[in-house]
Design a protein around this motif. Structure first.
Motif, PDB file in Angstrom:
ATOM      1  N   LYS A 145       0.916  -1.080  -0.138  1.00 31.02           N
ATOM      2  CA  LYS A 145      -0.033   0.029   0.050  1.00 31.02           C
ATOM      3  C   LYS A 145       0.948   1.256   0.106  1.00 31.02           C
ATOM      4  CE  LYS A 145      -3.795   2.176   2.373  1.00 31.02           C
ATOM      5  NZ  LYS A 145      -4.990   2.093   2.631  1.00 31.02           N
ATOM      6  N   ARG A 146       1.868   1.305   0.955  1.00 27.98           N
ATOM      7  CA  ARG A 146       2.944   2.497   0.834  1.00 27.98           C
ATOM      8  C   ARG A 146       3.442   2.677  -0.627  1.00 27.98           C
ATOM      9  NH1 ARG A 146       4.066   7.258   1.635  1.00 27.98           N
ATOM     10  NH2 ARG A 146       6.037   7.724   2.151  1.00 27.98           N
ATOM     11  N   LEU A 147       3.932   1.496  -1.145  1.00 26.36           N
ATOM     12  CA  LEU A 147       4.571   1.637  -2.400  1.00 26.36           C
ATOM     13  C   LEU A 147       3.809   2.504  -3.550  1.00 26.36           C
ATOM     14  CD1 LEU A 147       6.965   1.322  -4.478  1.00 26.36           C
ATOM     15  CD2 LEU A 147       6.263  -1.111  -4.718  1.00 26.36           C
ATOM     16  N   PHE A 148       2.164   1.755  -3.391  1.00 26.26           N
ATOM     17  CA  PHE A 148       1.138   2.265  -4.348  1.00 26.26           C
ATOM     18  C   PHE A 148       0.892   3.616  -4.147  1.00 26.26           C
ATOM     19  CE2 PHE A 148      -3.235   3.341  -4.529  1.00 26.26           C
ATOM     20  CZ  PHE A 148      -3.741   3.159  -5.884  1.00 26.26           C
ATOM     21  N   CYS A 180       3.986   5.983  -5.403  1.00 25.38           N
ATOM     22  CA  CYS A 180       4.053   6.026  -6.829  1.00 25.38           C
ATOM     23  C   CYS A 180       2.749   6.818  -7.462  1.00 25.38           C
ATOM     24  CB  CYS A 180       3.669   4.801  -7.516  1.00 25.38           C
ATOM     25  SG  CYS A 180       5.429   3.723  -7.137  1.00 25.38           S
ATOM     26  N   LEU A 181       1.620   6.687  -6.882  1.00 27.79           N
ATOM     27  CA  LEU A 181       0.426   7.495  -7.244  1.00 27.79           C
ATOM     28  C   LEU A 181       0.738   8.900  -6.916  1.00 27.79           C
ATOM     29  CD1 LEU A 181      -2.131   7.558  -8.698  1.00 27.79           C
ATOM     30  CD2 LEU A 181      -3.367   6.741  -6.626  1.00 27.79           C
ATOM     31  N   ALA A 182       1.319   9.256  -5.806  1.00 31.45           N
ATOM     32  CA  ALA A 182       1.442  10.635  -5.252  1.00 31.45           C
ATOM     33  C   ALA A 182       2.367  11.399  -5.998  1.00 31.45           C
ATOM     34  CB  ALA A 182       1.706  10.554  -3.677  1.00 31.45           C
ATOM     35  N   LEU A 183       3.441  10.740  -6.532  1.00 30.58           N
ATOM     36  CA  LEU A 183       4.419  11.304  -7.307  1.00 30.58           C
ATOM     37  C   LEU A 183       3.956  11.474  -8.808  1.00 30.58           C
ATOM     38  CD1 LEU A 183       7.526   8.995  -6.417  1.00 30.58           C
ATOM     39  CD2 LEU A 183       7.088  11.377  -5.790  1.00 30.58           C
ATOM     40  N   ILE A 184       2.934  10.733  -9.261  1.00 25.72           N
ATOM     41  CA  ILE A 184       2.472  10.787 -10.508  1.00 25.72           C
ATOM     42  C   ILE A 184       1.514  11.968 -10.620  1.00 25.72           C
ATOM     43  CG2 ILE A 184       0.922   9.875 -12.277  1.00 25.72           C
ATOM     44  CD1 ILE A 184       2.336   7.158 -11.636  1.00 25.72           C
ATOM     45  N   SER A 230       1.536  15.139   2.211  1.00 22.62           N
ATOM     46  CA  SER A 230       1.266  14.357   3.461  1.00 22.62           C
ATOM     47  C   SER A 230       1.468  12.756   2.991  1.00 22.62           C
ATOM     48  CB  SER A 230       0.179  14.582   4.306  1.00 22.62           C
ATOM     49  OG  SER A 230       0.389  15.954   4.883  1.00 22.62           O
ATOM     50  N   ILE A 231       1.088  12.422   1.860  1.00 27.37           N
ATOM     51  CA  ILE A 231       0.902  11.129   1.336  1.00 27.37           C
ATOM     52  C   ILE A 231       2.463  10.633   1.228  1.00 27.37           C
ATOM     53  CG2 ILE A 231       0.414   9.572  -0.399  1.00 27.37           C
ATOM     54  CD1 ILE A 231      -2.413  11.271  -0.648  1.00 27.37           C
ATOM     55  N   MET A 232       3.083  11.680   0.151  1.00 28.38           N
ATOM     56  CA  MET A 232       4.514  11.384   0.285  1.00 28.38           C
ATOM     57  C   MET A 232       5.393  11.080   1.530  1.00 28.38           C
ATOM     58  SD  MET A 232       5.605  13.677  -3.245  1.00 28.38           S
ATOM     59  CE  MET A 232       4.210  14.562  -3.985  1.00 28.38           C
ATOM     60  N   LYS A 233       5.280  11.886   2.467  1.00 30.12           N
ATOM     61  CA  LYS A 233       5.781  11.835   3.598  1.00 30.12           C
ATOM     62  C   LYS A 233       5.468  10.627   4.407  1.00 30.12           C
ATOM     63  CE  LYS A 233       6.763  14.526   7.790  1.00 30.12           C
ATOM     64  NZ  LYS A 233       6.164  15.596   8.757  1.00 30.12           N
ATOM     65  N   GLY A 234       4.305  10.003   4.085  1.00 26.91           N
ATOM     66  CA  GLY A 234       3.841   9.010   5.068  1.00 26.91           C
ATOM     67  C   GLY A 234       2.894   9.167   5.981  1.00 26.91           C
TER      68      GLY A 234
END
Length: 186
Positions: free
Chosen positions: A2-5, A8-12, A97-101
């Protein structure tokens, strides 16, 4: 997984939405005094407080309470605040915040630090173990219109059913709700 998803989605999304992000930033700064971003103290996983960014849709002198607790929330909106909220563009900075975790794309919406009733009920049901989300099962099933016990019950359903496929379904349904502006009160 889930974290990888999420990462990746946040960067895109950040790449795709960089121009709208910039335009909203400029619009907020041009139409009201104060910073473009508002950093809200929110309750994260295991009830740890984190700073969640949003584009500022309210005046800088607005009390730090849930919008529905304000007597007349309209009086605190900036000139473009209503548009930002109805379009959900005020949520764009949460990609940080998503990128940061601190957040995920899908999970229970992070409570304000002073929403003790919501925090206590989520803790009682174990929902506090989840990473809060940009959207969630409760968001697409009522958003601002839900009483707290109903919201927590939907958070529990999400906790029990969480999977990549369920998250994808919630993300798609969120886009539909945002386009229809369903469940938005302010």
């Amino acid at each position: 997984m889930k974290r990888l998803f999420d990462l990746c989605l946040a960067l895109i999304a950040a790449l795709i939405l960089s121009l709208p992000f910039f335009v909203v930033w400029v619009m907020v700064r041009a139409t009201s005094k104060g910073p473009a971003l508002y950093w809200s103290d929110r309750v994260g996983r295991h009830n740890v407080i984190f700073k969640m960014p949003k584009f500022r849709s309210m005046r800088v002198d607005t009390p730090a309470v849930a919008t529905h607790l304000l007597n007349n929330p309209q009086q605190f909106l900036t000139p473009i605040g209503s548009f930002l909220r109805k379009s959900s563009l005020d949520e764009l900075p949460q990609l940080l915040s998503i990128m940061k975790g601190d957040m995920s794309f899908v999970g229970p919406r992070p409570a304000l630090f002073n929403q003790e009733d919501l925090i206590a009920l989520r803790t009682q049901h174990g929902v506090d173990a989840l990473v809060p989300g940009l959207t969630g099962w409760a968001q697409i099933n009522g958003r601002d219109e839900l009483p707290i016990p109903d919201k927590v019950n939907l958070d529990v359903v999400y906790m029990q059913r969480q999977s990549l496929w369920f998250d994808l379904k919630i993300i798609v349904l969120t886009f539909v709700k945002v386009l229809r502006r369903d469940g938005i009160q302010h």
